[in-house]
Motif scaffolding. Structure first.
Motif, PDB file in Angstrom:
ATOM      1  N   PRO A 322     -30.067   6.710 -12.135  1.00  0.00           N
ATOM      2  CA  PRO A 322     -31.505   7.015 -12.078  1.00  0.00           C
ATOM      3  C   PRO A 322     -32.380   6.092 -12.922  1.00  0.00           C
ATOM      4  CG  PRO A 322     -30.197   9.005 -12.458  1.00  0.00           C
ATOM      5  CD  PRO A 322     -29.285   7.839 -12.663  1.00  0.00           C
ATOM      6  N   LEU A 323     -31.767   5.364 -13.861  1.00  0.00           N
ATOM      7  CA  LEU A 323     -32.539   4.529 -14.798  1.00  0.00           C
ATOM      8  C   LEU A 323     -32.495   3.044 -14.463  1.00  0.00           C
ATOM      9  CD1 LEU A 323     -31.340   6.236 -18.109  1.00  0.00           C
ATOM     10  CD2 LEU A 323     -33.419   6.733 -16.801  1.00  0.00           C
ATOM     11  N   ILE A 324     -31.691   2.684 -13.491  1.00  0.00           N
ATOM     12  CA  ILE A 324     -31.482   1.263 -13.235  1.00  0.00           C
ATOM     13  C   ILE A 324     -32.665   0.667 -12.467  1.00  0.00           C
ATOM     14  CG2 ILE A 324     -30.289   1.448 -11.005  1.00  0.00           C
ATOM     15  CD1 ILE A 324     -28.336  -0.688 -12.162  1.00  0.00           C
ATOM     16  N   GLU A 325     -32.984  -0.598 -12.795  1.00  0.00           N
ATOM     17  CA  GLU A 325     -33.970  -1.370 -12.063  1.00  0.00           C
ATOM     18  C   GLU A 325     -33.349  -2.713 -11.688  1.00  0.00           C
ATOM     19  OE1 GLU A 325     -38.172  -1.430 -13.326  1.00  0.00           O
ATOM     20  OE2 GLU A 325     -37.526  -0.216 -15.042  1.00  0.00           O
ATOM     21  N   VAL A 326     -33.843  -3.302 -10.616  1.00  0.00           N
ATOM     22  CA  VAL A 326     -33.367  -4.625 -10.220  1.00  0.00           C
ATOM     23  C   VAL A 326     -34.160  -5.652 -11.013  1.00  0.00           C
ATOM     24  CG1 VAL A 326     -33.046  -6.254  -8.329  1.00  0.00           C
ATOM     25  CG2 VAL A 326     -32.740  -3.795  -7.930  1.00  0.00           C
ATOM     26  N   THR A 327     -33.555  -6.113 -12.080  1.00  0.00           N
ATOM     27  CA  THR A 327     -34.189  -7.070 -12.999  1.00  0.00           C
ATOM     28  C   THR A 327     -33.601  -8.467 -12.800  1.00  0.00           C
ATOM     29  OG1 THR A 327     -32.530  -6.627 -14.684  1.00  0.00           O
ATOM     30  CG2 THR A 327     -34.528  -5.249 -14.717  1.00  0.00           C
ATOM     31  N   LYS A 328     -34.202  -9.430 -13.466  1.00  0.00           N
ATOM     32  CA  LYS A 328     -33.669 -10.790 -13.433  1.00  0.00           C
ATOM     33  C   LYS A 328     -32.253 -10.818 -13.986  1.00  0.00           C
ATOM     34  CE  LYS A 328     -34.658 -15.529 -14.928  1.00  0.00           C
ATOM     35  NZ  LYS A 328     -35.579 -16.416 -15.670  1.00  0.00           N
ATOM     36  N   SER A 329     -32.023 -10.036 -15.037  1.00  0.00           N
ATOM     37  CA  SER A 329     -30.689  -9.972 -15.644  1.00  0.00           C
ATOM     38  C   SER A 329     -29.654  -9.444 -14.662  1.00  0.00           C
ATOM     39  CB  SER A 329     -30.727  -9.087 -16.891  1.00  0.00           C
ATOM     40  OG  SER A 329     -29.421  -8.874 -17.401  1.00  0.00           O
ATOM     41  N   LEU A 330     -30.000  -8.379 -13.923  1.00  0.00           N
ATOM     42  CA  LEU A 330     -29.060  -7.819 -12.955  1.00  0.00           C
ATOM     43  C   LEU A 330     -28.786  -8.818 -11.835  1.00  0.00           C
ATOM     44  CD1 LEU A 330     -27.367  -5.484 -11.873  1.00  0.00           C
ATOM     45  CD2 LEU A 330     -29.420  -4.589 -10.758  1.00  0.00           C
TER      46      LEU A 330
END
Length: 361
Positions: A322-330
Motif C-alpha cells: 500500500p505504500l509503494i510508489e514507482v520512483t526513479k529508484s525503483l
C-alpha cells in the motif's frame, strides 16, 4: 478424428490463458484432433478465445475444482472456509467422478489433458485412457499447509493416477508419474502491432511509464483506492475490470478484450501476485516484474524462488504494497533484472501430446 477432453481449473484466468495457448497450438499442429473443454469459471472467455476453430472445439460447463478461498478484502487464504469447501467437494467425489467417466465413454474420448483438476485425471484412470497433466503445481501441493491430512491424502491418491506430467517452471513437488518432462515458461502469442497500438493510446507522447497492476480476477481488495501507487509521477496504470479505482491515471483493460497478453507486453512494469500465467506473459513481453511476496501460498513460494534464482523479478511484501510508489529508484532496480522472454517451449508439449494420443488404439 480423435477426441481429447481438456479440463481447466476453475480458479482464475491464469489456468485458462495458458490452456488456450496449448489448445491453439495443438489444433494448429494436428487437423485430426478435436477437443472438448471442461470448465466453468472463465468459460465465456475460453469460448471467445477459441471461436476461430469452429466445430473442432466443444464446450462443456462443469465445475472442475475448488481452487483457493480468500478472506474478504485480502490476498490471504481463509483456511477454515477452504477446508469446508474441499470437504464438501470430496464428499461428492464418487458421484462427480462417475459423471465424468460416463462423459468420457459417451464421447469416445481417447485422452484427458488437465491443468490441473484431479477430476479428469481420476475419471480417465477409471476408463483406462491416458491422462496428461500440465502445471507448475497440483492442488495437493498447493493445499499442503492449508487443509487437513485426510483431505490431502485423498487428493494424493487422485494425482497418483496421472499418466504423464509436464512440470512447468517453478514446479517443486514429487514426480506424480514416472513419465514426466520439465518445461519452462510459455504464453499465448503476442501481437507486436497490438502492443504498439496500446502504447500509442496510453502514452502518445512517450513520456510516461506504463504499469500493469494485476491481482487476478478472483481477488477483490477494497482498500486499493488508498494505495500510494496511484500518486506515482509520470505513470499510467492498467488494471482489470474487477479493480475498483477512481484515478485520472488508471485505465481498465476492456472486458471484451480476450488477448490480455498484449496489454502486459505493452507495460514497462508489471506488479502482480506470483501467478504463473501472468508472469509467463509478462516475461514474453519483456516487462519488468515486481511480485507480491505472498508466503502463505506454497505455489507462490515455489514460483518466487524460481524467479529470484534467475534474477527475473523484484519482491514487495504485502505490508509494503500500500505504500509503494514507482520512483526513479525503483525503475533503476528493475532495470537490473535479467531480460528473459518466456521459453515458449510449447512445441515440446504439443509433440508429446500428439504422440500419446496417436498411441491410443
Amino acid at each position: 478424428m480423435k477426441t481429447i477432453a481438456f479440463y481447466i481449473s476453475d480458479y482464475g484466468y491464469g489456468h485458462a490463458g495458458r490452456s488456450i495457448a496449448v489448445i491453439r497450438q495443438l489444433l494448429n499442429a494436428d487437423a485430426h484432433i478435436k477437443l472438448i473443454v471442461c470448465h466453468s469459471f472463465a468459460l465465456g472467455f475460453v469460448k471467445e478465445s477459441l471461436k476461430e476453430y469452429g466445430n473442432r472445439v466443444y464446450f462443456r460447463e462443469v465445475a472442475t475444482d475448488v481452487g483457493y478461498v480468500l478472506h474478504d478484502d485480502s490476498l490471504e487464504p481463509d483456511v477454515n472456509a477452504l477446508n469446508e469447501r474441499v470437504q464438501t467437494w470430496i464428499a461428492e467425489w464418487d458421484y462427480l467422478c462417475k459423471q465424468e467417466q460416463q462423459f468420457l465413454e459417451d464421447y469416445e474420448v481417447v485422452s484427458v489433458i488437465s491443468d490441473i483438476s484431479p477430476l479428469g485425471i481420476a475419471a480417465a484412470y477409471e476408463v483406462k485412457i491416458p491422462s496428461i497433466a500440465i502445471s507448475n503445481f497440483t492442488w495437493h501441493g498447493a493445499y499442503t499447509d492449508l487443509i487437513n491430512m485426510k483431505l490431502l491424502a485423498f487428493l494424493e491418491k487422485q494425482y497418483e493416477k496421472v499418466t504423464f506430467f509436464f512440470e512447468l517452471a517453478g514446479y517443486n513437488e514429487r514426480h506424480w508419474s514416472s513419465s514426466y518432462q520439465q518445461v519452462g515458461f510459455f504464453s499465448r502469442n503476442i501481437s507486436d502491432s497490438e502492443v504498439k497500438r496500446i502504447q500509442r493510446e496510453l502514452n502518445p507522447n512517450k513520456d510516461k511509464s506504463i504499469i500493469f497492476f494485476g491481482l487476478g480476477m478472483k481477488v477483490d481488495v477494497k482498500t486499493l483506492q488508498d494505495f500510494k501507487l496511484w500518486d506515482s509521477q509520470n505513470c499510467v496504470f492498467l488494471v482489470s475490470q474487477n479493480v475498483s479505482i477512481n484515478a485520472h491515471n488508471v485505465v481498465k483493460v476492456p472486458l471484451s478484450y480476450t488477448e490480455s497478453q498484449n496489454y502486459l507486453a505493452a507495460a514497462d512494469i508489471v506488479i502482480t501476485k506470483a501467478g504463473w500465467g501472468m508472469i509467463s506473459e509478462a516475461l514474453a513481453g519483456q516487462s519488468s516484474l515486481l511480485l507480491i511476496n505472498r508466503q502463505s501460498m506454497k505455489e507462490d513460494r515455489n514460483t518466487i524462488r524460481y524467479m529470484m534464482e534467475h534474477n527475473l523479478c523484484k519482491l514487495v511484501s504485502q505490508e509494503e504494497l500500500p505504500l509503494i510508489e514507482v520512483t526513479k529508484s525503483l525503475r533503476t532496480q528493475l532495470a537490473t533484472l535479467t531480460t528473459c522472454q518466456s521459453d515458449n517451449r510449447l512445441n515440446q508439449i504439443i509433440n508429446k501430446i500428439i504422440k500419446i494420443v496417436n498411441e491410443v488404439q
